[in-house]
Design a protein around this motif. Structure first.
Motif, PDB file in Angstrom:
ATOM      1  N   LYS A 284      70.137  48.868  -6.745  1.00  0.00           N
ATOM      2  CA  LYS A 284      69.952  49.880  -7.350  1.00  0.00           C
ATOM      3  C   LYS A 284      69.350  49.790  -8.832  1.00  0.00           C
ATOM      4  O   LYS A 284      70.339  48.846  -9.398  1.00  0.00           O
ATOM      5  N   VAL A 285      69.183  50.148  -9.329  1.00  0.00           N
ATOM      6  CA  VAL A 285      68.483  50.111 -11.575  1.00  0.00           C
ATOM      7  C   VAL A 285      68.623  51.773 -11.368  1.00  0.00           C
ATOM      8  O   VAL A 285      68.389  52.344 -10.895  1.00  0.00           O
ATOM      9  N   PHE A 286      69.668  51.250 -12.565  1.00  0.00           N
ATOM     10  CA  PHE A 286      69.721  53.066 -13.488  1.00  0.00           C
ATOM     11  C   PHE A 286      69.142  52.602 -15.000  1.00  0.00           C
ATOM     12  O   PHE A 286      69.052  51.324 -15.756  1.00  0.00           O
ATOM     13  N   PRO A 287      68.552  53.557 -15.537  1.00  0.00           N
ATOM     14  CA  PRO A 287      68.153  52.885 -16.791  1.00  0.00           C
ATOM     15  C   PRO A 287      69.406  52.989 -17.995  1.00  0.00           C
ATOM     16  O   PRO A 287      70.776  53.850 -17.296  1.00  0.00           O
ATOM     17  N   LEU A 288      69.438  52.953 -18.974  1.00  0.00           N
ATOM     18  CA  LEU A 288      70.121  52.361 -19.629  1.00  0.00           C
ATOM     19  C   LEU A 288      71.786  53.326 -20.203  1.00  0.00           C
ATOM     20  O   LEU A 288      72.875  53.708 -20.156  1.00  0.00           O
ATOM     21  N   GLU A 289      70.775  54.912 -20.055  1.00  0.00           N
ATOM     22  CA  GLU A 289      71.810  55.950 -20.513  1.00  0.00           C
ATOM     23  C   GLU A 289      72.292  56.506 -19.085  1.00  0.00           C
ATOM     24  O   GLU A 289      73.031  57.625 -19.305  1.00  0.00           O
ATOM     25  N   GLN A 290      71.984  55.574 -18.234  1.00  0.00           N
ATOM     26  CA  GLN A 290      72.569  56.451 -16.833  1.00  0.00           C
ATOM     27  C   GLN A 290      74.182  55.474 -16.267  1.00  0.00           C
ATOM     28  O   GLN A 290      74.307  54.741 -15.683  1.00  0.00           O
ATOM     29  N   ALA A 291      73.963  54.498 -17.750  1.00  0.00           N
ATOM     30  CA  ALA A 291      75.281  53.820 -17.239  1.00  0.00           C
ATOM     31  C   ALA A 291      77.110  53.633 -16.356  1.00  0.00           C
ATOM     32  O   ALA A 291      77.109  53.178 -15.289  1.00  0.00           O
ATOM     33  N   ALA A 292      77.107  55.377 -17.114  1.00  0.00           N
ATOM     34  CA  ALA A 292      78.212  56.189 -16.161  1.00  0.00           C
ATOM     35  C   ALA A 292      78.437  55.511 -14.530  1.00  0.00           C
ATOM     36  O   ALA A 292      78.721  55.743 -13.955  1.00  0.00           O
ATOM     37  N   ASP A 293      76.289  56.981 -14.032  1.00  0.00           N
ATOM     38  CA  ASP A 293      76.168  56.672 -13.443  1.00  0.00           C
ATOM     39  C   ASP A 293      76.350  55.162 -12.412  1.00  0.00           C
ATOM     40  O   ASP A 293      76.662  55.148 -10.978  1.00  0.00           O
ATOM     41  N   ALA A 294      75.365  54.341 -12.872  1.00  0.00           N
ATOM     42  CA  ALA A 294      75.658  52.909 -12.041  1.00  0.00           C
ATOM     43  C   ALA A 294      77.510  52.568 -11.628  1.00  0.00           C
ATOM     44  O   ALA A 294      77.402  51.932 -11.168  1.00  0.00           O
ATOM     45  N   HIS A 295      78.019  53.070 -13.147  1.00  0.00           N
ATOM     46  CA  HIS A 295      79.375  52.119 -12.390  1.00  0.00           C
ATOM     47  C   HIS A 295      80.295  53.119 -11.575  1.00  0.00           C
ATOM     48  O   HIS A 295      81.300  52.643 -10.679  1.00  0.00           O
ATOM     49  N   ARG A 296      80.029  54.589 -11.076  1.00  0.00           N
ATOM     50  CA  ARG A 296      80.701  54.624  -9.995  1.00  0.00           C
ATOM     51  C   ARG A 296      79.807  54.408  -9.253  1.00  0.00           C
ATOM     52  O   ARG A 296      80.770  54.104  -8.179  1.00  0.00           O
ATOM     53  N   TYR A 297      78.850  53.942  -9.162  1.00  0.00           N
ATOM     54  CA  TYR A 297      78.408  53.526  -7.770  1.00  0.00           C
ATOM     55  C   TYR A 297      78.986  52.641  -7.439  1.00  0.00           C
ATOM     56  O   TYR A 297      78.446  51.618  -6.434  1.00  0.00           O
ATOM     57  N   LEU A 298      78.608  51.499  -8.437  1.00  0.00           N
ATOM     58  CA  LEU A 298      79.165  50.025  -8.528  1.00  0.00           C
ATOM     59  C   LEU A 298      80.883  50.043  -8.288  1.00  0.00           C
ATOM     60  O   LEU A 298      80.808  48.933  -6.832  1.00  0.00           O
ATOM     61  N   GLN A 299      81.343  51.116  -8.166  1.00  0.00           N
ATOM     62  CA  GLN A 299      82.780  51.337  -8.051  1.00  0.00           C
ATOM     63  C   GLN A 299      83.171  51.877  -6.610  1.00  0.00           C
ATOM     64  O   GLN A 299      83.643  52.012  -5.452  1.00  0.00           O
ATOM     65  N   GLY A 301      82.194  50.468  -3.777  1.00  0.00           N
ATOM     66  CA  GLY A 301      82.254  49.927  -2.669  1.00  0.00           C
ATOM     67  C   GLY A 301      80.721  49.867  -1.722  1.00  0.00           C
ATOM     68  O   GLY A 301      80.347  49.009  -1.021  1.00  0.00           O
ATOM     69  N   HIS A 302      79.222  50.598  -2.169  1.00  0.00           N
ATOM     70  CA  HIS A 302      78.126  50.759  -1.463  1.00  0.00           C
ATOM     71  C   HIS A 302      77.628  49.363  -1.149  1.00  0.00           C
ATOM     72  O   HIS A 302      76.036  49.998  -0.845  1.00  0.00           O
ATOM     73  N   ALA A 303      77.522  49.174  -2.813  1.00  0.00           N
ATOM     74  CA  ALA A 303      76.471  48.517  -3.485  1.00  0.00           C
ATOM     75  C   ALA A 303      76.355  47.090  -3.051  1.00  0.00           C
ATOM     76  O   ALA A 303      77.208  46.675  -1.606  1.00  0.00           O
ATOM     77  N   ARG A 304      74.538  46.988  -2.034  1.00  0.00           N
ATOM     78  CA  ARG A 304      74.181  45.843  -0.907  1.00  0.00           C
ATOM     79  C   ARG A 304      73.658  44.955  -2.222  1.00  0.00           C
ATOM     80  O   ARG A 304      72.441  44.337  -1.522  1.00  0.00           O
ATOM     81  N   GLY A 305      73.823  44.685  -2.823  1.00  0.00           N
ATOM     82  CA  GLY A 305      73.620  43.681  -3.537  1.00  0.00           C
ATOM     83  C   GLY A 305      73.656  44.161  -5.417  1.00  0.00           C
ATOM     84  O   GLY A 305      74.706  44.430  -5.853  1.00  0.00           O
ATOM     85  N   LYS A 306      73.052  43.195  -6.410  1.00  0.00           N
ATOM     86  CA  LYS A 306      73.280  43.862  -7.693  1.00  0.00           C
ATOM     87  C   LYS A 306      73.245  45.146  -8.075  1.00  0.00           C
ATOM     88  O   LYS A 306      72.149  45.717  -7.866  1.00  0.00           O
ATOM     89  N   VAL A 307      74.029  45.687  -9.111  1.00  0.00           N
ATOM     90  CA  VAL A 307      73.226  47.183  -9.986  1.00  0.00           C
ATOM     91  C   VAL A 307      72.765  46.853 -11.741  1.00  0.00           C
ATOM     92  O   VAL A 307      73.675  45.490 -11.878  1.00  0.00           O
ATOM     93  N   VAL A 308      71.571  47.100 -11.255  1.00  0.00           N
ATOM     94  CA  VAL A 308      71.004  46.775 -12.965  1.00  0.00           C
ATOM     95  C   VAL A 308      71.005  47.944 -13.611  1.00  0.00           C
ATOM     96  O   VAL A 308      70.359  48.913 -13.019  1.00  0.00           O
ATOM     97  N   LEU A 309      71.564  48.111 -15.445  1.00  0.00           N
ATOM     98  CA  LEU A 309      70.227  48.633 -15.415  1.00  0.00           C
ATOM     99  C   LEU A 309      69.556  48.071 -16.699  1.00  0.00           C
ATOM    100  O   LEU A 309      69.065  47.063 -17.331  1.00  0.00           O
TER     101      LEU A 309
END
Length: 311
Positions: A284-299, A301-309
């Motif tokens: 998944k790719v998130f815009p920089l301003e959604q860093a908190a959402d990116a980290h919620r997704y990363l934590q 445990g459902h990511a199937r690869g890299k999470v990117v901002l």
């Protein structure tokens, strides 16, 4: 001025915020990079969670250690680990001291390499930290063509790299992961197996294991590894530090000799990616301003690869 994501306190993703920061001019040993993508890694949230210390004087704490982008300024004779750096070069950078979630970053030239043309910016941002960690694990356990290696947590960023690198070494790979990730692991050349009760028996049915890499730190992963691998010197963990000494297995970090091994891996990983032999899975790719959402997704445990901002 550049926008930079910082942790304003210690806690969960809610402490992340965008701030405007004035960057000094780059020194002769640095380059200024315009960020195109920044990878989110577990170490990022471990740092601001307080799990690794909570010094109030370090706040606001910049976040992010791995980026891809374009060189905007290169004073002096800046030389990266893949050669000289010039304005306009597409690059990958690590070791940026936690300020990678930004529009622009200052990076020591020695920590910058040229981006493989075969990778997008989003893919390139996720290559080196996970790749170098996987490289370290395989080096420490001396995995080669005669081995069957068991990789616990193979569906994560480091796991997917470890699977590919082990296959490139000619090893047989048995990979634990949830069933949802089995097809992905098969495509990379691994034999996937579901974790949970009876894991050791399921692994035995697939082959005689000679080395094991623990990327999850669970009691199950550690216990199954020592049960199946005859030589405990060929078991390594990057998370199970609490029991590593008790079990007599290697606990690997990026400090000391470990950092030297991981640094040496960077140009090799870039070569493999440039040749199309090493892939980066971006989930998944998130815009920089959604860093908190990116980290919620990363934590989650459902990511199937890299999470990117992306800025």
């Amino acid at each position: 001025m550049t926008r930079t994501v910082v942790a304003t306190a210690y806690g969960g993703p809610e402490v992340l915020a965008l701030q405007n920061v004035e960057l000094p001019p780059p020194s002769p040993e640095q380059v200024l990079v315009t960020v195109r993508a920044a990878a989110a890694n577990p170490i990022d949230y471990k740092l601001y969670s307080g799990a690794m210390g909570d010094n109030p004087a370090a706040l606001p704490l910049p976040i992010g250690m791995e980026i891809s982008g374009v060189v905007a300024e290169a004073p002096g004779r800046a030389v990266g680990y893949t050669g000289p750096l010039q304005v306009g070069d597409e690059v990958i950078a690590t070791g940026i001291r936690g300020s990678g979630y930004a529009d622009q970053v200052l990076v020591d030239a020695a920590d910058v390499g040229h981006k493989p043309a075969t990778l997008s910016f989003e893919e390139a941002a996720g290559l080196l930290l996970a790749g170098a960690t996987a490289w370290h694990l395989l080096m420490k356990t001396e995995v080669g063509s005669a081995d069957t290696v068991l990789i616990h947590g193979a569906g994560g960023g480091v796991g997917l790299m470890a699977v590919q690198l082990a296959v490139l070494r000619g090893a047989t790979v048995i990979a634990t992961a949830s069933s949802a990730r089995h097809d992905q692991l098969r495509r990379l050349g691994a034999q996937p197996v579901e974790y949970g009760a009876g894991l050791a028996d399921r692994v035995r049915q697939l082959g005689r294991v000679t080395a094991a890499l623990d990327l999850v730190g669970t009691d199950e992963a550690l216990d199954v590894s020592v049960e199946l691998v005859p030589d405990r010197a060929r078991i390594a963990t990057i998370t199970g530090f609490g029991r590593a000494g008790e079990l007599g297995i290697a606990a690997l970090t990026g400090a000391g000799d470990g950092q030297a091994i991981r640094n040496a891996a960077r140009p090799e990983l870039i070569k493999l990616a440039a040749a199309g032999e090493l892939k980066v899975a971006v989930d998944k790719v998130f815009p920089l301003e959604q860093a908190a959402d990116a980290h919620r997704y990363l934590q989650s445990g459902h990511a199937r690869g890299k999470v990117v901002l992306v800025p």
